[in-house]
Design a protein around this motif. Sequence first.
Motif, short mmCIF file in Angstrom:
data_model
loop_
_atom_site.label_atom_id
_atom_site.label_comp_id
_atom_site.label_asym_id
_atom_site.label_seq_id
_atom_site.Cartn_x
_atom_site.Cartn_y
_atom_site.Cartn_z
N VAL A 1 0.82 -1.22 0.00
CA VAL A 1 0.00 0.00 0.00
C VAL A 1 0.86 1.27 0.00
O VAL A 1 0.34 2.38 0.14
CB VAL A 1 -0.96 0.01 1.21
CG1 VAL A 1 -1.98 -1.09 1.08
CG2 VAL A 1 -0.19 -0.13 2.53
N LYS A 2 2.19 1.09 -0.11
CA LYS A 2 3.13 2.20 -0.26
C LYS A 2 3.10 3.17 0.93
O LYS A 2 2.94 4.38 0.78
CB LYS A 2 2.86 2.95 -1.56
CG LYS A 2 3.09 2.11 -2.82
CD LYS A 2 2.80 2.90 -4.07
CE LYS A 2 3.20 2.11 -5.32
NZ LYS A 2 2.53 0.80 -5.42
N VAL A 3 3.24 2.60 2.13
CA VAL A 3 3.38 3.40 3.34
C VAL A 3 4.57 2.86 4.13
O VAL A 3 5.08 1.77 3.85
CB VAL A 3 2.10 3.37 4.22
CG1 VAL A 3 0.92 3.95 3.47
CG2 VAL A 3 1.81 1.95 4.70
N ALA A 4 5.01 3.61 5.14
CA ALA A 4 6.10 3.14 6.00
C ALA A 4 5.64 1.92 6.80
O ALA A 4 4.46 1.84 7.16
CB ALA A 4 6.55 4.26 6.93
N PRO A 5 6.53 0.98 7.09
CA PRO A 5 6.12 -0.24 7.81
C PRO A 5 5.44 0.03 9.14
O PRO A 5 4.52 -0.70 9.53
CB PRO A 5 7.44 -0.99 8.00
CG PRO A 5 8.30 -0.53 6.89
CD PRO A 5 7.95 0.91 6.66
N LEU A 6 5.86 1.07 9.86
CA LEU A 6 5.28 1.34 11.17
C LEU A 6 3.92 2.01 11.07
O LEU A 6 3.27 2.27 12.10
CB LEU A 6 6.23 2.21 12.01
CG LEU A 6 7.60 1.57 12.30
CD1 LEU A 6 8.42 2.46 13.21
CD2 LEU A 6 7.43 0.18 12.92
N ARG A 7 3.46 2.30 9.85
CA ARG A 7 2.10 2.81 9.67
C ARG A 7 1.08 1.66 9.66
O ARG A 7 -0.12 1.92 9.65
CB ARG A 7 2.02 3.58 8.35
CG ARG A 7 2.76 4.91 8.30
CD ARG A 7 2.00 6.00 9.01
NE ARG A 7 0.65 6.16 8.54
CZ ARG A 7 0.31 6.85 7.44
NH1 ARG A 7 1.25 7.44 6.71
NH2 ARG A 7 -0.95 6.95 7.08
N HIS B 1 -6.62 -6.13 1.62
CA HIS B 1 -7.24 -5.36 2.69
C HIS B 1 -6.21 -4.63 3.55
O HIS B 1 -6.55 -4.12 4.62
CB HIS B 1 -8.09 -6.28 3.58
CG HIS B 1 -9.26 -6.86 2.87
ND1 HIS B 1 -9.93 -7.98 3.33
CD2 HIS B 1 -9.90 -6.49 1.72
CE1 HIS B 1 -10.92 -8.28 2.51
NE2 HIS B 1 -10.93 -7.38 1.52
N ALA B 2 -4.97 -4.58 3.10
CA ALA B 2 -3.90 -3.98 3.90
C ALA B 2 -4.18 -2.51 4.21
O ALA B 2 -3.78 -2.01 5.26
CB ALA B 2 -2.56 -4.12 3.17
N HIS B 3 -4.87 -1.81 3.30
CA HIS B 3 -5.15 -0.39 3.54
C HIS B 3 -6.04 -0.18 4.76
O HIS B 3 -6.05 0.92 5.33
CB HIS B 3 -5.80 0.23 2.30
CG HIS B 3 -7.16 -0.35 1.99
ND1 HIS B 3 -7.33 -1.58 1.37
CD2 HIS B 3 -8.41 0.12 2.25
CE1 HIS B 3 -8.61 -1.83 1.23
NE2 HIS B 3 -9.30 -0.82 1.75
N LEU B 4 -6.77 -1.20 5.17
CA LEU B 4 -7.64 -1.07 6.34
C LEU B 4 -6.85 -1.06 7.65
O LEU B 4 -7.39 -0.65 8.69
CB LEU B 4 -8.66 -2.23 6.37
CG LEU B 4 -9.59 -2.34 5.16
CD1 LEU B 4 -10.46 -3.58 5.29
CD2 LEU B 4 -10.45 -1.08 5.03
N PRO C 1 -2.70 6.48 11.37
CA PRO C 1 -2.14 7.81 11.07
C PRO C 1 -0.66 7.88 11.41
O PRO C 1 -0.15 7.14 12.24
CB PRO C 1 -2.96 8.74 11.97
CG PRO C 1 -4.21 7.98 12.28
CD PRO C 1 -3.83 6.54 12.30
N ALA C 2 0.02 8.80 10.74
CA ALA C 2 1.44 9.01 11.01
C ALA C 2 1.62 9.56 12.42
O ALA C 2 0.72 10.20 12.98
CB ALA C 2 2.04 9.97 9.98
#
Length: 271
Positions: free
Chosen positions: A196-202, A237-240, A244-245
């Motif tokens: 989903v192209k976000v940082a792993p800790l997100r 479903h990873a975007h679910l 938040p940062a």
Amino acid sequence: MCLMDTYSHELLDARLGAMTQGELTLAAALAGCDQSLTVFDRAYFSAAFLLDWQERGQQRHWLMRAKDNLRHEVVARNAPGDYTISMPVSPRARRLHPKLPSHWQARLIEVQLGGRTRRFITSLTDAKRYPAQPLAQLYVQRWEIELGFREIKQSLQAGAFALRSKQPHLVRQELWGVLIAYTLLRRLMRQMAEHVKVAPLRIGFHATSIAIIDVLRFAPLESAASLPKRLALLFEHAHLFVIPARRTQRSYPRVVKRRPMKYPTKMPVSS
């Protein structure tokens, strides 16, 4: 004793030992990574340990807070608040490690963080390539391992006060199982974050770990071909599971909490 990737919270290595072994002894057995910077607590300040750490591989560097009573001499001034220093090696350390030199060098930087002067010592001696301010800000990641331990204790172990095992060899087995499970969960979360192209800790650990464990829990009841499909659905479903940062401006100063009073304060009586 654990070595953690602060970017993804994946455990890179771990060591278990008896109560007769100190943290430095266990840390010395960790397998560091080449082309890396390891952030240490001040308790790991030791010429023998730090020199061995940076010499056991290619470009293995370290960063830590400098002790207030650090014994040193300034060898060169790179910039205001940025020095190359020479530190003496204690006689006891040289008796234990005869190959140690009488003095060793590192870089000392003094920066303003949060309105206070902070001092850091590091093996990254190239002041032009590694400016002092960005380098000092990396020390904040020192607390990522504490957040990882909290995820293990509160989420993975459901806040259990003690381990289930009662015998020493079973305790070690259970601890290794917990560390391996946590690393595998975090590795899959990193892959979900890349999807989903976000940082792993997100990727929120608590809810995501429950979802992953549920997929694995029912895998023995289904055909082998169904597991890739269930994992693919999990990635869809990873975007679910994205949270938040982090808010970087939050501050939690160390304070002593006031002890709650069991009884009300007696008021003086005047006539």
